[in-house]
Design a protein around this motif. Structure first.
Motif, PDB file in Angstrom:
ATOM      1  N   ILE A  72       0.773  -1.335   0.137  1.00  0.00           N
ATOM      2  CA  ILE A  72      -0.007   0.027   0.204  1.00  0.00           C
ATOM      3  C   ILE A  72       0.718   1.669   0.498  1.00  0.00           C
ATOM      4  CG2 ILE A  72      -1.471   0.754   1.233  1.00  0.00           C
ATOM      5  CD1 ILE A  72      -2.615  -1.660  -0.008  1.00  0.00           C
ATOM      6  N   ARG A  73       1.916   1.364   0.662  1.00  0.00           N
ATOM      7  CA  ARG A  73       2.800   2.404   0.972  1.00  0.00           C
ATOM      8  C   ARG A  73       3.879   2.716  -0.790  1.00  0.00           C
ATOM      9  NH1 ARG A  73       4.369   0.020   5.337  1.00  0.00           N
ATOM     10  NH2 ARG A  73       7.067  -0.591   4.570  1.00  0.00           N
ATOM     11  N   ARG A  74       4.202   1.320  -1.274  1.00  0.00           N
ATOM     12  CA  ARG A  74       4.874   1.438  -2.365  1.00  0.00           C
ATOM     13  C   ARG A  74       3.826   2.413  -3.304  1.00  0.00           C
ATOM     14  NH1 ARG A  74       6.646  -3.218  -2.850  1.00  0.00           N
ATOM     15  NH2 ARG A  74       4.770  -4.075  -4.178  1.00  0.00           N
ATOM     16  N   LYS A  75       2.632   1.750  -3.528  1.00  0.00           N
ATOM     17  CA  LYS A  75       1.455   2.132  -4.864  1.00  0.00           C
ATOM     18  C   LYS A  75       1.393   3.956  -4.315  1.00  0.00           C
ATOM     19  CE  LYS A  75      -0.308  -3.029  -5.629  1.00  0.00           C
ATOM     20  NZ  LYS A  75      -0.125  -1.606  -7.683  1.00  0.00           N
ATOM     21  N   ALA A  76       0.921   3.992  -2.946  1.00  0.00           N
ATOM     22  CA  ALA A  76       0.613   5.745  -2.604  1.00  0.00           C
ATOM     23  C   ALA A  76       1.777   6.367  -3.019  1.00  0.00           C
ATOM     24  CB  ALA A  76       0.701   5.829  -1.383  1.00  0.00           C
ATOM     25  N   VAL A  77       3.189   6.095  -2.891  1.00  0.00           N
ATOM     26  CA  VAL A  77       4.186   6.963  -3.467  1.00  0.00           C
ATOM     27  C   VAL A  77       3.838   6.720  -5.034  1.00  0.00           C
ATOM     28  CG1 VAL A  77       6.361   6.576  -4.089  1.00  0.00           C
ATOM     29  CG2 VAL A  77       5.688   6.050  -1.665  1.00  0.00           C
ATOM     30  N   LEU A  78       3.663   6.052  -6.037  1.00  0.00           N
ATOM     31  CA  LEU A  78       3.633   5.814  -7.053  1.00  0.00           C
ATOM     32  C   LEU A  78       2.590   6.945  -7.489  1.00  0.00           C
ATOM     33  CD1 LEU A  78       4.063   1.990  -7.992  1.00  0.00           C
ATOM     34  CD2 LEU A  78       5.757   4.033  -8.115  1.00  0.00           C
ATOM     35  N   VAL A 116       9.081   0.546  -1.217  1.00  0.00           N
ATOM     36  CA  VAL A 116       8.974   1.870  -1.161  1.00  0.00           C
ATOM     37  C   VAL A 116       9.877   2.713  -1.169  1.00  0.00           C
ATOM     38  CG1 VAL A 116       8.206   2.882   0.212  1.00  0.00           C
ATOM     39  CG2 VAL A 116       7.518   1.021   0.686  1.00  0.00           C
ATOM     40  N   MET A 117      11.097   2.129  -1.162  1.00  0.00           N
ATOM     41  CA  MET A 117      12.366   2.700  -1.063  1.00  0.00           C
ATOM     42  C   MET A 117      12.939   3.139  -2.811  1.00  0.00           C
ATOM     43  SD  MET A 117      15.949   2.829  -2.350  1.00  0.00           S
ATOM     44  CE  MET A 117      16.384   0.968  -1.938  1.00  0.00           C
ATOM     45  N   SER A 118      12.835   2.232  -3.323  1.00  0.00           N
ATOM     46  CA  SER A 118      13.160   2.294  -4.558  1.00  0.00           C
ATOM     47  C   SER A 118      11.740   3.064  -5.636  1.00  0.00           C
ATOM     48  CB  SER A 118      12.739   0.987  -5.510  1.00  0.00           C
ATOM     49  OG  SER A 118      11.848   0.498  -4.945  1.00  0.00           O
ATOM     50  N   ALA A 119      10.512   2.703  -5.490  1.00  0.00           N
ATOM     51  CA  ALA A 119       9.768   3.911  -5.790  1.00  0.00           C
ATOM     52  C   ALA A 119       9.947   5.241  -5.560  1.00  0.00           C
ATOM     53  CB  ALA A 119       8.052   3.198  -5.261  1.00  0.00           C
ATOM     54  N   SER A 120      10.664   5.591  -4.202  1.00  0.00           N
ATOM     55  CA  SER A 120      10.552   7.453  -4.072  1.00  0.00           C
ATOM     56  C   SER A 120      11.631   7.497  -4.726  1.00  0.00           C
ATOM     57  CB  SER A 120      11.270   7.074  -2.517  1.00  0.00           C
ATOM     58  OG  SER A 120      12.158   6.805  -2.274  1.00  0.00           O
ATOM     59  N   LEU A 121      12.542   6.817  -5.091  1.00  0.00           N
ATOM     60  CA  LEU A 121      13.461   7.261  -6.469  1.00  0.00           C
ATOM     61  C   LEU A 121      13.104   7.927  -7.865  1.00  0.00           C
ATOM     62  CD1 LEU A 121      16.127   4.894  -5.692  1.00  0.00           C
ATOM     63  CD2 LEU A 121      16.196   6.429  -4.426  1.00  0.00           C
ATOM     64  N   HIS A 122      12.125   7.438  -7.848  1.00  0.00           N
ATOM     65  CA  HIS A 122      11.218   8.483  -9.434  1.00  0.00           C
ATOM     66  C   HIS A 122      10.887   9.393  -9.413  1.00  0.00           C
ATOM     67  CE1 HIS A 122      10.875   4.250 -11.466  1.00  0.00           C
ATOM     68  NE2 HIS A 122      10.004   3.647 -10.389  1.00  0.00           N
ATOM     69  N   ILE A 123      10.064  10.233  -7.691  1.00  0.00           N
ATOM     70  CA  ILE A 123      10.173  11.221  -7.385  1.00  0.00           C
ATOM     71  C   ILE A 123      11.375  11.726  -7.376  1.00  0.00           C
ATOM     72  CG2 ILE A 123       9.212  12.291  -5.895  1.00  0.00           C
ATOM     73  CD1 ILE A 123       7.130  10.388  -4.984  1.00  0.00           C
ATOM     74  N   TYR A 124      12.080  11.375  -6.629  1.00  0.00           N
ATOM     75  CA  TYR A 124      13.936  12.242  -6.548  1.00  0.00           C
ATOM     76  C   TYR A 124      14.266  12.559  -7.807  1.00  0.00           C
ATOM     77  CZ  TYR A 124      13.250  12.474  -1.146  1.00  0.00           C
ATOM     78  OH  TYR A 124      13.154  13.204  -0.196  1.00  0.00           O
ATOM     79  N   LEU A 125      14.573  11.418  -9.019  1.00  0.00           N
ATOM     80  CA  LEU A 125      14.799  11.896  -9.946  1.00  0.00           C
ATOM     81  C   LEU A 125      14.347  12.608 -10.765  1.00  0.00           C
ATOM     82  CD1 LEU A 125      17.222  10.113 -12.324  1.00  0.00           C
ATOM     83  CD2 LEU A 125      15.264   9.356 -12.897  1.00  0.00           C
TER      84      LEU A 125
END
Length: 222
Positions: free
Chosen positions: A116-122, A153-162
């Motif tokens: 759920i956290r991962r999908k929320a980040v995406l 979840v961490m790897s999903a957040s990298l999309h945002i940071y990039l």
């Protein structure tokens, strides 16, 4: 709609998806896909949501009929329903609907289940791409996602940071050490085996981290 009718509709919806995949137009079934997502059991809703995500786009007028269903499913205690709603939100919700959805999606960043956290980040990543001003206030939540105990979840957040670092690298120089630490952990094989590809530890994750570090280090010898 009775149980037998929704079951039958589920089977018919699979066939209309197949028809569209073959290039035949099945616009008559779009409204029924939305109804299935609204009224079916979990399996039938999954087929309805899948059909909606394949049939409709962000500008389609029928998408308005799905908003209340998504809002309801985001508040469900059923993990599958929450996952389905977050998937549709991250795929196709237009920016004028973001204010109605954003608080519920943001709330899911604290969910006990990592999927759920991962999908929320995406979903938030999608929001940032189409309406960056509407998610400015939760940038600190992205930092929390970067430090999440779950590597997904961490790897999903990298999309945002990039994306953020491409636009303004100076604002994220303080995270350089964090990205280096994550990269070292990846290279050292500290992530689960699921992230390996032909015995290489998370190669796509490594590439994304190197891209981020190259942007942070551009024109900065130190």
């Amino acid at each position: 709609m009775t149980d037998s009718r929704t079951t039958q509709m589920k089977e018919l919806m699979v066939r209309t998806i197949y028809c569209e995949m073959l290039g035949y137009e099945a616009t008559f079934s779009y409204i029924h896909a939305i109804k299935l997502a609204q009224q079916g059991n979990v399996l039938e809703k999954r087929v309805g949501y899948l059909a909606v995500s394949l049939f409709l786009n962000e500008s389609h007028e029928l998408l308005l009929l799905l908003v209340n269903t998504v809002l309801k499913d985001l508040q469900s205690t059923n993990l599958i329903e929450v996952c389905m709603a977050l998937t549709v939100v991250s795929q196709m919700f237009p920016k004028d609907m973001i204010p109605a959805i954003l608080p519920l999606v943001e709330e899911k960043l604290n969910h006990s289940k990592e999927i759920i956290r991962r999908k929320a980040v995406l979903a938030l990543y999608k929001f940032y791409l189409i309406a960056p001003n509407q998610v400015q206030h939760i940038h600190n939540r992205f930092r929390k996602a970067l430090c999440d105990k779950d590597p997904g979840v961490m790897s999903a957040s990298l999309h945002i940071y990039l994306q953020l670092i491409q636009e303004n690298p100076e604002s994220y120089k303080d995270l350089t050490a964090s990205f280096v630490t994550i990269l070292k952990q990846v290279v050292a094989g500290k992530l689960p085996m699921d992230f390996n590809y032909h015995s290489v530890p998370a190669p796509w994750l490594q590439i994304q981290l190197l891209r981020i570090l190259s942007l942070l280090g551009k024109s900065d010898q130190r």
